[in-house]
Write an enzyme that holds these catalytic residues in place. Structure first.
Site, short mmCIF file in Angstrom:
data_model
loop_
_atom_site.label_atom_id
_atom_site.label_comp_id
_atom_site.label_asym_id
_atom_site.label_seq_id
_atom_site.Cartn_x
_atom_site.Cartn_y
_atom_site.Cartn_z
N ARG A 106 -21.52 -17.79 27.85
CA ARG A 106 -20.33 -18.38 28.90
C ARG A 106 -18.68 -18.20 28.70
O ARG A 106 -17.72 -17.68 28.77
CB ARG A 106 -19.79 -19.83 29.30
N LYS A 118 -30.55 -21.57 16.38
CA LYS A 118 -32.04 -21.93 17.53
C LYS A 118 -33.21 -22.24 16.91
O LYS A 118 -33.11 -21.50 15.44
CB LYS A 118 -31.71 -20.61 18.29
N1 BES Z 1 -28.52 -16.81 25.35
C1 BES Z 1 -29.51 -17.72 25.31
C2 BES Z 1 -29.84 -17.90 27.02
C3 BES Z 1 -31.44 -17.26 27.49
C4 BES Z 1 -32.83 -17.93 27.00
C5 BES Z 1 -31.51 -16.06 27.10
C6 BES Z 1 -33.87 -17.94 27.37
C7 BES Z 1 -32.78 -15.28 26.93
C8 BES Z 1 -34.21 -16.16 26.99
C9 BES Z 1 -27.76 -18.90 25.59
O1 BES Z 1 -26.67 -18.28 24.80
C10 BES Z 1 -28.32 -19.41 25.21
O2 BES Z 1 -28.48 -19.99 23.90
N2 BES Z 1 -27.96 -20.81 26.37
C11 BES Z 1 -28.28 -22.24 25.46
C12 BES Z 1 -27.12 -22.94 26.35
C13 BES Z 1 -27.12 -24.81 25.74
C14 BES Z 1 -26.41 -24.59 24.66
C15 BES Z 1 -26.14 -25.33 27.39
C16 BES Z 1 -29.80 -22.61 26.36
O3 BES Z 1 -30.18 -22.13 27.85
O4 BES Z 1 -30.08 -23.39 25.41
MG MG Z 2 -26.51 -19.13 23.29
#
Ligand code: BES
Ligand code: MG
Ligand code: ZN
Length: 505
Positions: free
Chosen positions: A350, A276
């Protein structure tokens, strides 16, 4: 908080603060003329426009010479806009004001003729609003935190009905709902070095013991034996070992229906090798909010002794970066046997949910299944911070979840799961890909989960937008029983009310 219900003329109530409510458009009717002196003062305030009855307006008057030392007049807004949510909100604001002036005792007037609600709803909304509204997360400062001031004594003065056992019960119920949500908030707020998969499991064990819940904590070898390889893949880059916590509450008949709850428990989400950005990594200790909501709901269900059977599974791990981390392009074989091509290690939620959903179905015969997760950033784009995204494979079951949302004032909004979206998670080398790209990101995540729930009626709740609030989300403006900053406990009250609805059918 000690809670008493009283049936007494207002003028005879001895209290440091008597809390009254007024509707904006019915001020004359609302003002209680329990003394000429006070009444003329209130009329003066109305006359000069200081007391309008607008929603959440606070007017504090010192009475000097009355049984009640102060009167707090809380605006409820227009009658046509009245809801239990507003009564909760106003109760929360009143309690904060009482705490602000260093009092620890108050009496809230529940005038059932005025509010036109049942005594039970009235009592529950007041105690629930106060318990949620007074929540504060304890800080980790070296010097002791300023004394945490709470309301130790609450009286509810019921007007218009004789106090019943049901009202007393409802008042306690509201407090339990608030406390269970606050438990979830505490867990979400705890930083990732303090709340690890292991310490989360210890909290779960404590809650289980206090509430007579069955508990099983799977450690790494058992997770391996269960072939929950997706959980292990996400955990591969961590020094902290994974856990899978299983809680059981059997309040229903032996052969009765079983509700299954699954909550995402990523205690820190760095994104893994698909790292991230520094801004989006901030606060990612909140990525276990689904598991926290499930734990809060289990406590609440047990403390209220709902006549239903519930099994909860919480997969817990970090998602970190290390030479052992799972990699982009890896193919992971899930517990279900279905394989997944990893396109993005940040789509880890997921994966752990897939194994947990598969595990819960083989653990016990599940009649209804809900998973709750901070799953996608895309849900924040779609729905913002005021409502949770919801998806289902069974519309009838969804309607019950929606009803639970209405009762708990936790808004949910449905997104479709058309089969067409399957195309986006098709892989050339495995059964599925773990992301479907950016179009409809929340839906393709849910489509992925759907492959692991079999034929069980299932609802997926994406709380990525509702689990955490800060100044920028503006929710506090609307909702005084939500914290200004931090975990909200989203889902706890909704899941409790869902269990209640299912137990009544
Ligand atoms: N934990 C995140 C989602 C999230 C985003 C929670 C903002 C709380 C606040 C999740 O694991 C994630 O990183 N999702 C990705 C998925 C993508 C890579 C398909 C996302 O939402 O960018
Ligand atoms: Mg994630
Ligand atoms: Zn995550």
């Amino acid at each position: 908080m000690k809670i008493d219900l009283v049936n007494k003329p207002l003028a005879e109530i001895e209290t440091s603060a008597l809390v009254l409510t007024v509707f904006e458009d019915e001020k004359d009717r609302n003002i209680y003329c329990f003394d000429d002196k006070l009444n003329s003062r209130l009329n003066k305030l109305i006359g000069c426009g200081e007391l309008t009855g607008k929603f959440k307006e606070v007017t504090m008057i010192h009475t000097d010479g009355f049984m009640a030392e102060r009167v707090l007049i809380m605006g409820l807004g227009k009658r046509c806009d009245f809801s239990l949510e507003r009564l909760m909100a106003v109760s929360a604001v009143a309690a904060r004001n009482i705490r602000r002036v260093n009092l620890d005792e108050m009496t809230v007037v529940g005038d059932l003729n005025l509010l036109e609600i049942s005594g039970e709803d009235c009592c529950r909304a007041i105690t629930e609003g106060i318990t949620l509204g007074l929540y504060k997360f304890k800080k980790y400062t070296k010097s002791q935190q300023k004394d945490y001031r709470a309301i130790s004594q609450l009286s509810i003065a019921i007007i218009g009905k004789v106090i019943s056992d049901e009202m007393v019960h409802a008042a306690l119920n509201g407090e339990i709902l608030g406390e269970s949500t606050n438990l979830a908030r505490d867990l979400v707020n705890a930083p990732a070095n303090i709340l690890t998969p292991v310490t989360f499991a210890e909290h779960a064990a404590r809650i289980a013991q206090e509430n007579n819940l069955g508990i099983k904590i799977l450690e790494r070898d058992e997770i391996e034996a269960e072939q929950m390889n997706a959980i292990l893949a996400v955990n591969a880059g961590s020094v902290e070992p994974p856990r899978v916590v299983v809680l059981e509450y059997n309040g229903g008949f032996k052969e009765g229906k079983v509700l299954g709850l699954v909550g995402k428990g990523i205690t820190f989400d760095s994104g893994g090798l698909s790292l991230k950005s520094r801004d989006s990594m901030f606060r990612m200790h909140c990525d276990m909010a689904g598991a926290a909501a499930v734990l809060g709901a289990m406590q609440c269900i047990a403390r209220n002794r709902l006549p239903i059977n519930v099994v909860a599974v919480m997969p817990l791990t970090e998602n970190l970066v290390d030479a052992h981390s799972y990699k982009v392009g890896d193919v992971v074989s899930t517990r279900e046997g279905k394989t997944v091509e990893i396109l993005n290690t940040d789509a880890e939620g997921r994966l752990i949910l897939a194994d947990a959903l598969s595990y819960i179905r083989s653990y016990r015969n599940i009649d209804y299944l809900v998973d709750i997760a901070t799953l996608t950033g895309a849900i924040v784009t779609s729905l913002g911070h005021f409502c949770t995204g919801a998806m289902t494979n069974d519309q009838e079951f969804f309607n019950q979840v929606e009803k639970a949302g209405q009762i708990s004032c936790e808004k949910i909004w449905q997104l479709p799961l058309f089969d067409d979206y399957m195309a986006q998670i098709q892989s050339d080398i495995a059964d599925y890909e773990n992301t479907g790209g950016s179009p409809a990101g929340s839906i393709t995540a849910a489509i992925f989960l759907k492959q692991f729930v079999g034929n069980v009626p299932w609802v997926h709740l994406d709380i990525a937008g509702t689990a955490w609030m800060d100044e920028s989300t503006m929710t506090y403006m609307k909702n005084p029983f939500l914290p200004k900053e931090g975990g909200t406990g989203a889902g706890t009250r909704l899941l409790y009310h869902l269990a209640k609805i299912l137990s009544e059918n």
